[in-house]
Design an enzyme around this catalytic site. Structure first.
Site, PDB file in Angstrom:
ATOM      1  N   GLU A   1     -14.023  -9.015  -9.371  1.00  0.00           N
ATOM      2  CA  GLU A   1     -12.605  -9.504  -9.666  1.00  0.00           C
ATOM      3  C   GLU A   1     -12.334 -11.039  -8.976  1.00  0.00           C
ATOM      4  OE1 GLU A   1      -9.400  -8.452  -6.948  1.00  0.00           O
ATOM      5  OE2 GLU A   1      -8.142  -8.188  -8.805  1.00  0.00           O
TER       6      GLU A   1
ATOM      7  N   GLY B   1      -3.371  -4.660  -2.544  1.00  0.00           N
ATOM      8  CA  GLY B   1      -4.315  -5.943  -1.977  1.00  0.00           C
ATOM      9  C   GLY B   1      -5.534  -5.716  -2.772  1.00  0.00           C
TER      10      GLY B   1
ATOM     11  N   CYS C   1      -2.796  -9.028 -10.624  1.00  0.00           N
ATOM     12  CA  CYS C   1      -3.947  -7.805 -10.623  1.00  0.00           C
ATOM     13  C   CYS C   1      -3.894  -7.480 -12.017  1.00  0.00           C
ATOM     14  CB  CYS C   1      -3.468  -6.868  -9.877  1.00  0.00           C
ATOM     15  SG  CYS C   1      -1.897  -6.214  -9.958  1.00  0.00           S
TER      16      CYS C   1
ATOM     17  N   LYS D   1       4.585  -5.983   6.375  1.00  0.00           N
ATOM     18  CA  LYS D   1       4.094  -7.406   6.581  1.00  0.00           C
ATOM     19  C   LYS D   1       3.410  -7.855   5.365  1.00  0.00           C
ATOM     20  CE  LYS D   1      -0.457  -8.383   6.960  1.00  0.00           C
ATOM     21  NZ  LYS D   1      -0.331  -9.940   6.613  1.00  0.00           N
TER      22      LYS D   1
ATOM     23  N   THR E   1      -9.988  -4.240   1.182  1.00  0.00           N
ATOM     24  CA  THR E   1      -9.007  -4.038   2.255  1.00  0.00           C
ATOM     25  C   THR E   1      -8.571  -2.687   2.293  1.00  0.00           C
ATOM     26  OG1 THR E   1      -8.428  -6.355   1.899  1.00  0.00           O
ATOM     27  CG2 THR E   1      -6.986  -5.030   3.623  1.00  0.00           C
TER      28      THR E   1
HETATM   29  P1  NDP Z   1      -5.971  -8.661   0.752  1.00  0.00           P
HETATM   30  O1  NDP Z   1      -6.632  -7.230   0.614  1.00  0.00           O
HETATM   31  O2  NDP Z   1      -6.639  -9.739   1.524  1.00  0.00           O
HETATM   32  O3  NDP Z   1      -4.480  -8.751   1.564  1.00  0.00           O
HETATM   33  C1  NDP Z   1      -3.493  -7.849   1.324  1.00  0.00           C
HETATM   34  C2  NDP Z   1      -2.569  -7.687   2.267  1.00  0.00           C
HETATM   35  O4  NDP Z   1      -3.277  -6.807   3.336  1.00  0.00           O
HETATM   36  C3  NDP Z   1      -2.076  -9.030   3.104  1.00  0.00           C
HETATM   37  O5  NDP Z   1      -0.952  -8.758   3.992  1.00  0.00           O
HETATM   38  C4  NDP Z   1      -3.092  -8.993   4.229  1.00  0.00           C
HETATM   39  O6  NDP Z   1      -2.858  -9.828   5.418  1.00  0.00           O
HETATM   40  C5  NDP Z   1      -3.418  -7.655   4.454  1.00  0.00           C
HETATM   41  N1  NDP Z   1      -4.454  -7.063   5.293  1.00  0.00           N
HETATM   42  C6  NDP Z   1      -5.706  -7.785   5.087  1.00  0.00           C
HETATM   43  N2  NDP Z   1      -6.729  -7.193   5.916  1.00  0.00           N
HETATM   44  C7  NDP Z   1      -6.066  -6.029   6.451  1.00  0.00           C
HETATM   45  C8  NDP Z   1      -6.566  -5.032   7.089  1.00  0.00           C
HETATM   46  N3  NDP Z   1      -7.737  -5.054   7.575  1.00  0.00           N
HETATM   47  N4  NDP Z   1      -5.577  -3.863   7.538  1.00  0.00           N
HETATM   48  C9  NDP Z   1      -4.374  -4.218   7.032  1.00  0.00           C
HETATM   49  N5  NDP Z   1      -3.880  -5.295   6.163  1.00  0.00           N
HETATM   50  C10 NDP Z   1      -4.617  -6.115   6.097  1.00  0.00           C
HETATM   51  O7  NDP Z   1      -5.675  -9.033  -0.626  1.00  0.00           O
HETATM   52  P2  NDP Z   1      -4.878 -10.575  -1.051  1.00  0.00           P
HETATM   53  O8  NDP Z   1      -3.623 -10.836  -0.431  1.00  0.00           O
HETATM   54  O9  NDP Z   1      -6.093 -11.579  -1.034  1.00  0.00           O
HETATM   55  O10 NDP Z   1      -4.456 -10.256  -2.610  1.00  0.00           O
HETATM   56  C11 NDP Z   1      -5.142 -10.242  -3.628  1.00  0.00           C
HETATM   57  C12 NDP Z   1      -5.457  -8.682  -4.135  1.00  0.00           C
HETATM   58  O11 NDP Z   1      -4.404  -8.139  -4.376  1.00  0.00           O
HETATM   59  C13 NDP Z   1      -6.559  -8.819  -5.268  1.00  0.00           C
HETATM   60  O12 NDP Z   1      -7.592  -7.918  -5.276  1.00  0.00           O
HETATM   61  C14 NDP Z   1      -5.380  -8.001  -6.194  1.00  0.00           C
HETATM   62  O13 NDP Z   1      -6.132  -7.522  -7.481  1.00  0.00           O
HETATM   63  C15 NDP Z   1      -4.576  -7.270  -5.604  1.00  0.00           C
HETATM   64  N6  NDP Z   1      -3.489  -6.923  -6.140  1.00  0.00           N
HETATM   65  C16 NDP Z   1      -3.260  -5.456  -6.680  1.00  0.00           C
HETATM   66  C17 NDP Z   1      -2.132  -5.148  -7.317  1.00  0.00           C
HETATM   67  C18 NDP Z   1      -2.026  -3.945  -7.929  1.00  0.00           C
HETATM   68  O14 NDP Z   1      -0.698  -3.456  -8.078  1.00  0.00           O
HETATM   69  N7  NDP Z   1      -2.904  -3.089  -8.105  1.00  0.00           N
HETATM   70  C19 NDP Z   1      -1.072  -6.420  -7.554  1.00  0.00           C
HETATM   71  C20 NDP Z   1      -1.285  -7.122  -7.110  1.00  0.00           C
HETATM   72  C21 NDP Z   1      -2.562  -7.899  -6.337  1.00  0.00           C
HETATM   73  P3  NDP Z   1      -3.473 -11.378   5.396  1.00  0.00           P
HETATM   74  O15 NDP Z   1      -2.897 -12.051   4.089  1.00  0.00           O
HETATM   75  O16 NDP Z   1      -2.811 -11.946   6.513  1.00  0.00           O
HETATM   76  O17 NDP Z   1      -4.798 -11.125   5.075  1.00  0.00           O
END
Ligand code: NDP
Length: 481
Positions: A383, A226, A282, A173, A230
């Site tokens: 963040e 993410g 990130c 996803k 989450t």
């Molecule tokens: P989110 O945690 O909101 O979402 C990440 C993914 O998880 C999306 O596909 C989202 O879907 C999905 N998701 C949301 N809620 C759930 C749930 N309850 N169960 C399962 N899946 C879920 O992060 P963002 O998309 O806002 O991304 C930004 C974040 O990602 C920042 O905190 C950043 O630091 C982190 N990040 C970390 C990296 C690393 O390598 N450590 C690299 C890049 C980013 P939907 O979009 O539909 O909500």
């Protein structure tokens, strides 16, 4: 443009025929629809993945590798289209999508196509027992991959490719906010001959379709990138089901600058590490910590360089800073500018929304530099994930190290110095998964990638990823006398 789920090699509508809208952040307008999938769509994808698994897991490494290389070639052939789609969907500058996001997606395929042919397991001769132990690394079965919106195809492929290379079938996803390039990848995979059911892409809301993936009993491992919140929610569901988990989460990375560094190189790289992709990486160094004796000079030079960055339409090749990914995210990032006022942070540059010609309703914000004095302030602890960095000075090595480690996150750190002893000491003491010295975001895909503390658990990259997507099984054979 409307997109569909990619299940069993075909593009299909969501079972309940529910749809979400997709925005173009550079103009703030709806430009398409995406499936609002539910549990039923995930269940359907799992059924097909289950059917595909026996054959795919027994497909020779050469054959798997050949298909992955073909996909890499096709991504490169379609670079212009994919880069344009990524830029429209996410708001990132087209130049960045062309030179970083899409090339890296192709590299992810190429890298793991080669890595899987070199992936070996251990054997141990048990001397005195006439026995040999060896380890089988077998694919897990069906795995779930969930990726964020900031580097859409780059991070999506960073997960699905090692999973598929290792012989698993995948339910993936992408973020609902940036689903376009994952959708386009489906067609490429079919064209390259990836068997039906090996990769299934289900679009929709995180708390709906994401949770359906995490809680499906037949999906045995979850690779997630993410936010930290989450990640915690996912762990809560997956842990009692004993699923394998890899969580790449948020960061609040220090960029530690000493007076003895190569100043010009540091300055140019610090502009990039602060504001690339609108600060929505990130790994961005969002807390800039500068040794006291060069603090005032750095402040002046940094403000000058940042003031030269062009905020503009992402489609324009000369744009340095495009649009933030969504209206909600723009408001969240902007709220930290208000927090700066409450916390007595001094805005040295930026802080305002930008109105871009012909893109008046787009989500643009100036690159923003805020001076702070207390590392415990929210600006330095939370963040922000946008074009905002903070500046703070430190007195000596001990002070710099203590400030650098003083957050709940532990993803990466950048250190600027030419002192070898200091480099070794900091590298040893920094509580982060990645340390860059005199550089930033220089990636070698063989290295372990991931964070400590609230930045996640597990490591991606190289053989670490292949280990994650396989089960280790020990076999002990004793020879008869
Ligand atoms: P989110 O945690 O909101 O979402 C990440 C993914 O998880 C999306 O596909 C989202 O879907 C999905 N998701 C949301 N809620 C759930 C749930 N309850 N169960 C399962 N899946 C879920 O992060 P963002 O998309 O806002 O991304 C930004 C974040 O990602 C920042 O905190 C950043 O630091 C982190 N990040 C970390 C990296 C690393 O390598 N450590 C690299 C890049 C980013 P939907 O979009 O539909 O909500």
């Amino acid at each position: 443009m409307n997109i569909q789920n990619y299940i069993n090699g075909e593009f299909v509508n969501p079972i309940q025929d529910n749809w979400l809208v997709n925005y173009n952040p550079s103009i703030g307008e709806i430009y398409g629809q995406i499936p609002n999938s539910t549990q039923g769509d995930v269940a359907l994808a799992v059924e097909f993945a289950e059917k595909a698994f026996p054959k795919w897991s027994q497909t020779s490494l050469e054959e798997r590798s050949k298909i992955l290389l073909k996909i890499a070639d096709l991504i490169e052939e379609n670079l212009e289209n994919l880069a344009k789609a990524e830029s429209v969907d996410n708001g990132k500058p087209i130049s960045l999508a062309k030179t970083v996001d899409i090339p890296r997606a192709a590299t992810n395929f190429r890298f793991f196509a080669h890595a899987i042919t070199q992936f070996a397991s251990e054997s141990h001769e048990t001397v005195g027992e006439n026995a040999i132990n060896y380890t089988l690394r077998q694919p897990i079965g069906i795995v779930g991959c969930i990726s964020p919106w900031n580097l859409p195809l780059y991070l999506f492929t960073w997960k699905i490719v090692p999973a598929v290379a290792a012989g698993n079938c995948v339910i993936a996803k992408p973020s609902e906010i940036t689903p376009m390039t994952a959708y386009l990848l489906g067609e490429i995979c079919t064209k390259a001959g990836l068997p039906n059911g090996v990769l299934n892409i289900v679009h929709g809301l995180g708390n709906q379709v994401g949770e359906a993936i995490v809680s499906h009993p037949k999906i045995k491992a979850i690779s997630f990138t993410g936010g930290t919140k989450t990640g915690a929610q996912i762990a809560k569901i997956a842990a009692p089901m004993f699923k394998k988990l890899s969580l790449e989460l948020g960061g609040k990375n220090p960029n530690i600058i000493f007076a003895d560094c190569d100043y010009e190189k540091m300055l140019a790289t610090t502009v990039r590490s602060s504001f690339s992709n609108q600060g929505q990486i990130c790994l961005c160094g969002s807390r800039i910590l500068v040794e006291e004796k060069i603090y005032e000079k750095f402040k002046k030079d940094f403000i000058k360089k940042v003031s030269e960055l062009k905020v503009g339409n992402p489609a324009d090749e000369s744009t340095d800073i495009g649009a933030l990914v969504s209206k909600e995210h723009l408001e969240k990032v902007k709220s930290y500018i208000d927090i700066a006022e409450i916390e007595n942070g001094k805005i040295l540059f930026g802080g305002e929304k930008v109105v871009v010609d012909n893109c008046e309703n787009g989500y643009y914000l100036q690159p923003t530099i805020i001076e702070v004095v207390d590392n415990q302030c929210r600006l330095n602890q939370e963040e922000i994930f946008g074009p905002i960095v903070t500046l703070m000075s430190f007195k000596n090595d001990e002070d710099g190290l203590s400030l650098a480690n003083d957050t709940k996150y532990g993803l990466s750190a950048t250190l600027w110095t030419n002192n070898l002893n200091r480099t070794m000491h900091f590298s040893q003491q920094l509580k982060v998964g990645i340390v860059w010295v005199n550089t930033w975001m220089l990636r070698d895909l063989r290295t372990p990638f991931g964070g400590m503390k609230d930045s996640g658990i597990g490591r991606e990259g190289g053989f670490e990823a292949l280990r994650f997507f396989t089960e280790a099984k020990n076999v002990c054979i004793k020879s008869l006398p």
